[in-house]
Design a protein around this motif. Structure first.
Motif, mmCIF file in Angstrom:
data_model
loop_
_atom_site.group_PDB
_atom_site.id
_atom_site.type_symbol
_atom_site.label_atom_id
_atom_site.label_comp_id
_atom_site.label_asym_id
_atom_site.label_seq_id
_atom_site.Cartn_x
_atom_site.Cartn_y
_atom_site.Cartn_z
ATOM 1 N N GLU A 42 0.824 -1.195 0.000
ATOM 2 C CA GLU A 42 0.000 0.000 0.000
ATOM 3 C C GLU A 42 0.866 1.255 0.000
ATOM 4 O O GLU A 42 0.571 2.235 -0.684
ATOM 5 N N ARG A 43 1.949 1.217 0.752
ATOM 6 C CA ARG A 43 2.891 2.345 0.777
ATOM 7 C C ARG A 43 3.481 2.565 -0.621
ATOM 8 O O ARG A 43 3.576 3.693 -1.098
ATOM 9 N N ALA A 44 3.842 1.482 -1.302
ATOM 10 C CA ALA A 44 4.389 1.583 -2.658
ATOM 11 C C ALA A 44 3.365 2.156 -3.630
ATOM 12 O O ALA A 44 3.700 2.973 -4.490
ATOM 13 N N ALA A 45 2.104 1.740 -3.494
ATOM 14 C CA ALA A 45 1.058 2.256 -4.390
ATOM 15 C C ALA A 45 0.903 3.758 -4.222
ATOM 16 O O ALA A 45 0.788 4.496 -5.208
ATOM 17 N N ILE A 46 0.926 4.228 -2.990
ATOM 18 C CA ILE A 46 0.783 5.665 -2.734
ATOM 19 C C ILE A 46 2.003 6.414 -3.237
ATOM 20 O O ILE A 46 1.880 7.475 -3.866
ATOM 21 N N ARG A 47 3.181 5.869 -3.020
ATOM 22 C CA ARG A 47 4.387 6.540 -3.510
ATOM 23 C C ARG A 47 4.395 6.604 -5.032
ATOM 24 O O ARG A 47 4.835 7.600 -5.612
ATOM 25 N N CYS A 48 3.911 5.563 -5.679
ATOM 26 C CA CYS A 48 3.813 5.592 -7.150
ATOM 27 C C CYS A 48 2.816 6.655 -7.599
ATOM 28 O O CYS A 48 3.109 7.430 -8.510
ATOM 29 N N LEU A 49 1.658 6.673 -6.989
ATOM 30 C CA LEU A 49 0.636 7.670 -7.340
ATOM 31 C C LEU A 49 1.186 9.074 -7.169
ATOM 32 O O LEU A 49 1.070 9.914 -8.070
ATOM 33 N N ARG A 50 1.796 9.337 -6.033
ATOM 34 C CA ARG A 50 2.326 10.671 -5.764
ATOM 35 C C ARG A 50 3.475 11.013 -6.707
ATOM 36 O O ARG A 50 3.524 12.107 -7.269
ATOM 37 N N GLY A 51 4.399 10.098 -6.856
ATOM 38 C CA GLY A 51 5.576 10.361 -7.681
ATOM 39 C C GLY A 51 5.239 10.552 -9.137
ATOM 40 O O GLY A 51 5.757 11.443 -9.805
ATOM 41 N N TRP A 52 4.337 9.718 -9.648
ATOM 42 C CA TRP A 52 3.978 9.792 -11.068
ATOM 43 C C TRP A 52 3.271 11.101 -11.375
ATOM 44 O O TRP A 52 3.339 11.620 -12.475
ATOM 45 N N SER A 53 2.607 11.658 -10.376
ATOM 46 C CA SER A 53 1.858 12.898 -10.552
ATOM 47 C C SER A 53 2.664 14.137 -10.180
ATOM 48 O O SER A 53 2.201 15.253 -10.396
ATOM 49 N N ASP A 54 3.853 13.960 -9.625
ATOM 50 C CA ASP A 54 4.624 15.078 -9.082
ATOM 51 C C ASP A 54 5.302 15.932 -10.145
ATOM 52 O O ASP A 54 5.588 17.088 -9.907
ATOM 53 N N GLY A 55 5.596 15.369 -11.271
ATOM 54 C CA GLY A 55 6.244 16.146 -12.310
ATOM 55 C C GLY A 55 7.327 15.352 -13.006
ATOM 56 O O GLY A 55 7.639 14.220 -12.636
ATOM 57 N N PRO A 56 7.926 15.946 -14.038
ATOM 58 C CA PRO A 56 8.862 15.213 -14.881
ATOM 59 C C PRO A 56 10.134 14.744 -14.165
ATOM 60 O O PRO A 56 10.656 13.668 -14.481
ATOM 61 N N MET A 57 10.638 15.491 -13.207
ATOM 62 C CA MET A 57 11.868 15.064 -12.530
ATOM 63 C C MET A 57 11.637 13.815 -11.679
ATOM 64 O O MET A 57 12.418 12.867 -11.726
ATOM 65 N N THR A 58 10.554 13.809 -10.925
ATOM 66 C CA THR A 58 10.250 12.641 -10.097
ATOM 67 C C THR A 58 9.893 11.459 -10.979
ATOM 68 O O THR A 58 10.309 10.326 -10.716
ATOM 69 N N ARG A 59 9.157 11.711 -12.043
ATOM 70 C CA ARG A 59 8.789 10.632 -12.963
ATOM 71 C C ARG A 59 10.035 10.019 -13.613
ATOM 72 O O ARG A 59 10.130 8.799 -13.746
ATOM 73 N N ALA A 60 10.997 10.846 -13.976
ATOM 74 C CA ALA A 60 12.239 10.331 -14.576
ATOM 75 C C ALA A 60 12.992 9.468 -13.564
ATOM 76 O O ALA A 60 13.539 8.411 -13.923
ATOM 77 N N ARG A 61 13.036 9.887 -12.311
ATOM 78 C CA ARG A 61 13.695 9.106 -11.259
ATOM 79 C C ARG A 61 12.989 7.764 -11.085
ATOM 80 O O ARG A 61 13.632 6.721 -10.939
ATOM 81 N N MET A 62 11.665 7.791 -11.130
ATOM 82 C CA MET A 62 10.899 6.551 -11.008
ATOM 83 C C MET A 62 11.171 5.625 -12.189
ATOM 84 O O MET A 62 11.318 4.418 -12.010
ATOM 85 N N ARG A 63 11.247 6.198 -13.382
ATOM 86 C CA ARG A 63 11.536 5.370 -14.566
ATOM 87 C C ARG A 63 12.882 4.664 -14.431
ATOM 88 O O ARG A 63 13.013 3.494 -14.775
ATOM 89 N N ARG A 64 13.884 5.394 -13.937
ATOM 90 C CA ARG A 64 15.205 4.769 -13.730
ATOM 91 C C ARG A 64 15.095 3.628 -12.722
ATOM 92 O O ARG A 64 15.642 2.548 -12.933
ATOM 93 N N ASN A 65 14.391 3.869 -11.621
ATOM 94 C CA ASN A 65 14.227 2.825 -10.605
ATOM 95 C C ASN A 65 13.479 1.618 -11.156
ATOM 96 O O ASN A 65 13.862 0.476 -10.902
ATOM 97 N N PHE A 66 12.415 1.865 -11.897
ATOM 98 C CA PHE A 66 11.662 0.770 -12.502
ATOM 99 C C PHE A 66 12.568 -0.034 -13.428
ATOM 100 O O PHE A 66 12.545 -1.258 -13.415
ATOM 101 N N GLY A 67 13.342 0.658 -14.248
ATOM 102 C CA GLY A 67 14.233 -0.022 -15.183
ATOM 103 C C GLY A 67 15.260 -0.886 -14.473
ATOM 104 O O GLY A 67 15.535 -2.012 -14.891
ATOM 105 N N GLN A 68 15.824 -0.378 -13.391
ATOM 106 C CA GLN A 68 16.824 -1.138 -12.639
ATOM 107 C C GLN A 68 16.218 -2.370 -11.976
ATOM 108 O O GLN A 68 16.848 -3.411 -11.907
#
Length: 155
Positions: free
Chosen positions: A23-49
């Motif tokens: 549940e914590r991960a779901a909320i962090r994804c929701l928040r991060g994906w909606s936060d803007g391009p810098m956070t989204r880019a960081r998330m993409r790198r993490n997802f890729g790794q």
């Protein structure tokens, strides 16, 4: 008694550290994906790794679910900045929908989705949440304490 001046969906119902990892991960994804391009880019790198070649497909699921709950909601969805400690009611409904969908509890997932969406969109959200939940489970297993966004603490 004074009238509620803020969104009911933003009212705190828990703190992030009180929630189970998924549940914590779901909320962090929701928040991060909606936060803007810098956070989204960081998330993409993490997802890729973490997810490797499946990362892009999982990002598309997250994008679709986020767009659905933000664009087809019964009212504007309330959420907080990525590092905010408190969890709002809308964020919690989102997280519980994902967790219930992953657990095969479709009726429960649908009820949580209805807190955010109309019936047709709620059905779509549950179907997406089932698939996305598997990816989040992989992220949680890879980084149980902080999955999925490694973002700086913002105050």
């Amino acid at each position: 008694m004074t009238p509620d001046r803020g969104s009911r969906g933003a009212a705190p119902v828990a703190t992030l550290d009180e929630l189970p990892p998924l549940e914590r991960a779901a909320i962090r994804c929701l928040r991060g994906w909606s936060d803007g391009p810098m956070t989204r880019a960081r998330m993409r790198r993490n997802f890729g790794q973490i997810l490797g070649p499946r990362a892009e497909a999982q990002e598309e699921l997250l994008d679709a679910l986020t767009d659905l709950v933000r664009g087809a909601g019964r009212r504007p969805m309330a959420s907080h900045r990525p590092a905010h400690r408190e969890v709002g009611g809308d964020e919690n409904a989102f997280a519980q929908m994902v967790a219930a969908a992953l657990g095969g509890e479709r009726e429960d997932a649908f009820l949580f989705a209805l807190a955010l969406l109309g019936p047709h969109a709620a059905s779509q959200a549950v179907a997406i949440a089932e698939e996305l939940g598997l990816a989040l489970l992989g992220l949680v297993r890879a980084h149980p304490a902080n999955a999925p966004v490694s973002s700086p603490v913002l105050h």
